[in-house]
Write a protein that holds these residues in place. Structure first.
Motif, mmCIF file in Angstrom:
data_model
loop_
_atom_site.group_PDB
_atom_site.id
_atom_site.type_symbol
_atom_site.label_atom_id
_atom_site.label_comp_id
_atom_site.label_asym_id
_atom_site.label_seq_id
_atom_site.Cartn_x
_atom_site.Cartn_y
_atom_site.Cartn_z
ATOM 1 N N SER A 103 8.224 7.713 5.947
ATOM 2 C CA SER A 103 8.222 8.781 4.724
ATOM 3 C C SER A 103 7.049 9.103 4.217
ATOM 4 C CB SER A 103 9.306 8.126 3.556
ATOM 5 O OG SER A 103 8.447 7.176 3.126
ATOM 6 N N LYS A 104 5.871 8.083 4.527
ATOM 7 C CA LYS A 104 4.353 8.082 4.216
ATOM 8 C C LYS A 104 3.666 8.996 5.082
ATOM 9 C CE LYS A 104 5.353 6.039 0.380
ATOM 10 N NZ LYS A 104 5.132 6.718 -0.784
ATOM 11 N N LEU A 109 10.116 3.488 5.213
ATOM 12 C CA LEU A 109 9.119 3.831 4.315
ATOM 13 C C LEU A 109 7.778 4.228 5.034
ATOM 14 C CD1 LEU A 109 7.717 3.441 1.383
ATOM 15 C CD2 LEU A 109 7.554 1.071 1.938
ATOM 16 N N TYR A 110 7.522 3.642 5.994
ATOM 17 C CA TYR A 110 6.274 4.064 6.725
ATOM 18 C C TYR A 110 6.222 5.559 7.178
ATOM 19 C CZ TYR A 110 3.042 4.140 10.987
ATOM 20 O OH TYR A 110 1.911 4.405 11.742
ATOM 21 N N TYR A 166 0.876 -1.014 -0.034
ATOM 22 C CA TYR A 166 -0.028 0.102 -0.149
ATOM 23 C C TYR A 166 1.062 1.170 -0.044
ATOM 24 C CZ TYR A 166 -3.676 3.245 1.486
ATOM 25 O OH TYR A 166 -4.477 4.357 1.434
ATOM 26 N N ALA A 167 1.895 1.192 0.739
ATOM 27 C CA ALA A 167 2.947 2.181 0.804
ATOM 28 C C ALA A 167 3.840 2.480 -0.247
ATOM 29 C CB ALA A 167 3.730 2.216 2.139
ATOM 30 N N ASP A 168 4.257 1.475 -1.068
ATOM 31 C CA ASP A 168 5.337 1.525 -2.083
ATOM 32 C C ASP A 168 4.863 1.100 -3.291
ATOM 33 O OD1 ASP A 168 7.432 1.145 -3.685
ATOM 34 O OD2 ASP A 168 8.710 0.625 -2.084
ATOM 35 N N LYS A 202 3.955 12.953 4.751
ATOM 36 C CA LYS A 202 3.302 13.595 3.406
ATOM 37 C C LYS A 202 2.089 14.171 3.903
ATOM 38 C CE LYS A 202 5.675 11.300 -0.188
ATOM 39 N NZ LYS A 202 5.594 10.761 -1.062
#
Length: 151
Positions: free
Chosen positions: A147-148, A144-145, A88-90, A151
């Motif tokens: 970084s989302k 990754l988590y 979902y994130a990438d 936003k």
């Protein structure tokens, strides 16, 4: 199909007989392929593989008391499901999986943004799901988590 299990083992005992072997194998494949640091637990009523608070004290932003989810396995009413939150994130991981799926299965991919559904135990591409489980370390997933979230 809501199961009231307090441990992954208890959850597995409650899975319908016709799904037990497949879900057991799927759980084993994920456990064998996950990078070190993830922890198996019960998470949101499913078997969850999470980043424990010892590695990520902030926890899941939706409920910081919960560890950060990564992969979950569930036996739902009409299907078995694998939830992989990094897909979902990438978009790169999502696109990789969608592209690889036809090489591992003759069935049409039944998928949402992070949920992969299997109506029949014989449809599960175990090797591909093992590769998916191995894609990110806990550190990479946290990065990754976060970084989302920003936003």
């Amino acid at each position: 199909m809501k199961m009231e299990a307090h441990s992954p083992e208890e959850y597995m005992e409650q899975v319908p007989e016709e799904r037990k072997a497949a879900l057991h194998k799927l759980r084993q494949v994920i456990r064998e392929n996950l990078p070190d640091g993830f922890q198996e637990t019960m998470s949101y009523g499913m078997i969850g593989f999470v980043v424990p608070h010892s590695l990520y004290p902030a926890g899941y932003h939706v409920n910081p008391a919960e560890p950060l989810p990564f992969i979950s396995l569930a036996s739902q009413k009409n299907f078995m499901a694998v939830y992989h939150f990094a897909m979902y994130a990438d978009p790169g991981i999502y696109d990789w999986f969608v592209g690889e799926y036809p090489k591992h299965s003759k069935t049409k991919l039944d998928m949402g943004k992070s949920c992969i559904r299997f109506k029949k135990p014989g449809q599960i591409p175990f090797d591909l799901l093992g590769e998916l489980a191995a894609k990110l370390s806990p550190k990479q997933w946290i990065e990754l988590y976060e970084s989302k979230l920003k936003k």
